[in-house]
Design a protein around this motif. Structure first.
Motif, short mmCIF file in Angstrom:
data_model
loop_
_atom_site.label_atom_id
_atom_site.label_comp_id
_atom_site.label_asym_id
_atom_site.label_seq_id
_atom_site.Cartn_x
_atom_site.Cartn_y
_atom_site.Cartn_z
N GLU A 48 8.10 -2.67 -11.58
CA GLU A 48 8.23 -2.82 -10.13
C GLU A 48 9.72 -2.71 -9.79
N TYR A 49 10.01 -2.10 -8.67
CA TYR A 49 11.40 -2.00 -8.24
C TYR A 49 12.00 -3.39 -8.03
N HIS A 50 13.30 -3.49 -8.31
CA HIS A 50 14.00 -4.75 -8.12
C HIS A 50 14.29 -5.00 -6.64
N SER A 51 14.11 -6.24 -6.23
CA SER A 51 14.44 -6.67 -4.86
C SER A 51 13.73 -5.86 -3.79
N ILE A 52 12.45 -5.61 -4.01
CA ILE A 52 11.65 -4.91 -3.01
C ILE A 52 10.50 -5.83 -2.59
N ASN A 53 10.24 -5.89 -1.31
CA ASN A 53 9.16 -6.72 -0.80
C ASN A 53 7.82 -6.11 -1.19
N GLU A 75 14.78 10.30 3.84
CA GLU A 75 16.24 10.25 3.90
C GLU A 75 16.76 8.89 4.36
N ASN A 76 16.01 8.21 5.26
CA ASN A 76 16.51 6.91 5.75
C ASN A 76 16.06 5.75 4.92
N GLU A 77 15.31 5.98 3.85
CA GLU A 77 14.85 4.89 2.99
C GLU A 77 15.82 4.65 1.83
N LEU A 78 16.03 3.36 1.55
CA LEU A 78 16.86 3.00 0.41
C LEU A 78 16.05 3.16 -0.87
N GLN A 79 16.54 3.96 -1.80
CA GLN A 79 15.86 4.13 -3.08
C GLN A 79 16.46 3.17 -4.10
N SER A 87 5.16 -6.00 0.33
CA SER A 87 4.52 -5.33 1.47
C SER A 87 5.20 -4.01 1.82
N ASP A 88 6.34 -3.73 1.20
CA ASP A 88 7.05 -2.47 1.44
C ASP A 88 6.17 -1.31 0.97
N PRO A 89 6.01 -0.27 1.78
CA PRO A 89 5.18 0.87 1.35
C PRO A 89 5.64 1.51 0.05
N GLN A 90 6.92 1.34 -0.32
CA GLN A 90 7.45 1.93 -1.54
C GLN A 90 7.28 1.01 -2.76
N SER A 91 6.79 -0.19 -2.55
CA SER A 91 6.59 -1.09 -3.70
C SER A 91 5.41 -0.61 -4.53
N TYR A 92 5.43 -0.95 -5.80
CA TYR A 92 4.32 -0.55 -6.66
C TYR A 92 3.08 -1.39 -6.40
N ARG A 93 3.25 -2.58 -5.81
CA ARG A 93 2.09 -3.34 -5.34
C ARG A 93 1.36 -2.54 -4.26
N SER A 94 2.12 -1.99 -3.32
CA SER A 94 1.51 -1.17 -2.26
C SER A 94 0.84 0.07 -2.86
N THR A 117 18.11 5.93 -14.71
CA THR A 117 19.01 7.05 -14.93
C THR A 117 19.03 7.95 -13.70
N GLN A 118 20.04 8.79 -13.63
CA GLN A 118 20.14 9.71 -12.51
C GLN A 118 18.97 10.68 -12.50
N GLN A 119 18.48 11.08 -13.68
CA GLN A 119 17.34 11.99 -13.73
C GLN A 119 16.10 11.34 -13.14
N THR A 120 15.87 10.07 -13.50
CA THR A 120 14.71 9.36 -12.95
C THR A 120 14.84 9.20 -11.44
N LEU A 121 16.03 8.86 -10.98
CA LEU A 121 16.25 8.73 -9.53
C LEU A 121 16.01 10.05 -8.82
N THR A 122 16.47 11.14 -9.43
CA THR A 122 16.25 12.46 -8.83
C THR A 122 14.77 12.82 -8.83
#
Length: 268
Positions: free
Chosen positions: A68-73, A172-176, A75-82, A159-164
């Protein structure tokens, strides 16, 4: 390591769903290890179809997600729970109180959260079947290259590859997020069975390194060569760089003959 090559990604998903269905039918209180990403989506679609047809109930299932992403709610649509709710949990009869992810918000200590997650897995009796994908750089979970092969659940910098690779999922306006909590490699290796799915040409090099390369932290998935019950389900594109495809296909035919004669054996 059992290598099974299918024609396409849909056949891979159907085969993986059959493994999950077998576990659920054979064990009274099965514990599933689940994965996110594009590869497992078709698997979850198959499981939802099975459930709606009355062929697969998740009532007694406990699940643990890889990461799961660190420090993500949650309920956030980008969370792995969602992600899990959208693709599986909200469409089957699983008790969502029995579904766990290695969450860690900005006020929590990642080390304590990792230890807590490991404790929960042990209290559940361990993972019977762990679903995995593989990153183009050979990562499993978010265990990036150079991750310790004896690692446990912890926080990792991506890693940068994973982020890419994952940037296509963010606008564009979402924090990754650049960090994530992930099961460790040793945690994954503790699962009684590991089922890795890989599809597409972009995974071909990672699949080759995993299966035929040296066991190395540079390709974390290569540790699966050391797992007693690792099953690798790949399509022809993901298998395209393997030199011994004819042998893997021949071995699969022989295993199918044994299954026909003696039954499909699991040691869940």
């Amino acid at each position: 390591m059992q290598i099974i090559i299918y024609d396409d990604s849909q056949e891979v998903a159907i085969a993986a769903a059959t493994w999950v269905q077998s576990l659920i039918k054979e064990k009274e209180n099965p514990v599933l290890g689940l994965a996110t990403g594009s590869t497992p989506i078709r698997l979850y679609q198959e499981l939802v179809t099975m459930h709606k047809a009355g062929n697969c109930s998740f009532t007694n299932v406990t699940s643990f997600n890889l990461d799961e992403y660190h420090s993500i709610n949650e309920s956030d649509p980008q969370s792995y729970r969602s992600f899990m709710k959208a693709n599986l949990f909200d469409h089957v009869d699983i008790n969502q109180d029995n579904t766990f992810l290695p969450t860690c918000n900005q006020d929590q200590n990642p080390r304590e959260q990792g230890l807590s997650y490991e404790k929960k897995i042990k209290q559940a009796g361990g993972i019977d079947l762990q679903i995995l994908g593989i990153g183009a750089n050979g990562h499993i979970g978010f265990n990036e290259p150079t991750s310790s092969l004896t690692s446990r659940t912890r926080i990792k910098t991506l890693t940068q590859q994973t982020l890419t690779d994952n940037s296509r999922l963010f606008s564009e306006n979402e924090l990754q997020p650049a960090m994530a909590m992930t099961m460790g490699i040793a945690t994954i290796m503790d699962a009684r069975y590991v089922l890795l799915m890989a599809t597409g040409k972009n995974k071909a090099q990672a699949v080759k390194d995993m299966i035929t390369g040296a066991v190395s932290a540079n390709c974390p998935a290569s540790i699966l060569q050391m797992h007693e019950n690792a099953v690798i389900l790949i399509d022809k594109e993901a298998a395209s760089m393997l030199n011994d495809q004819s042998y893997y296909q021949w071995a699969d035919k022989q295993n199918r003959k044994l299954n026909d004669e003696f039954g499909f054996y699991h040691n869940f």
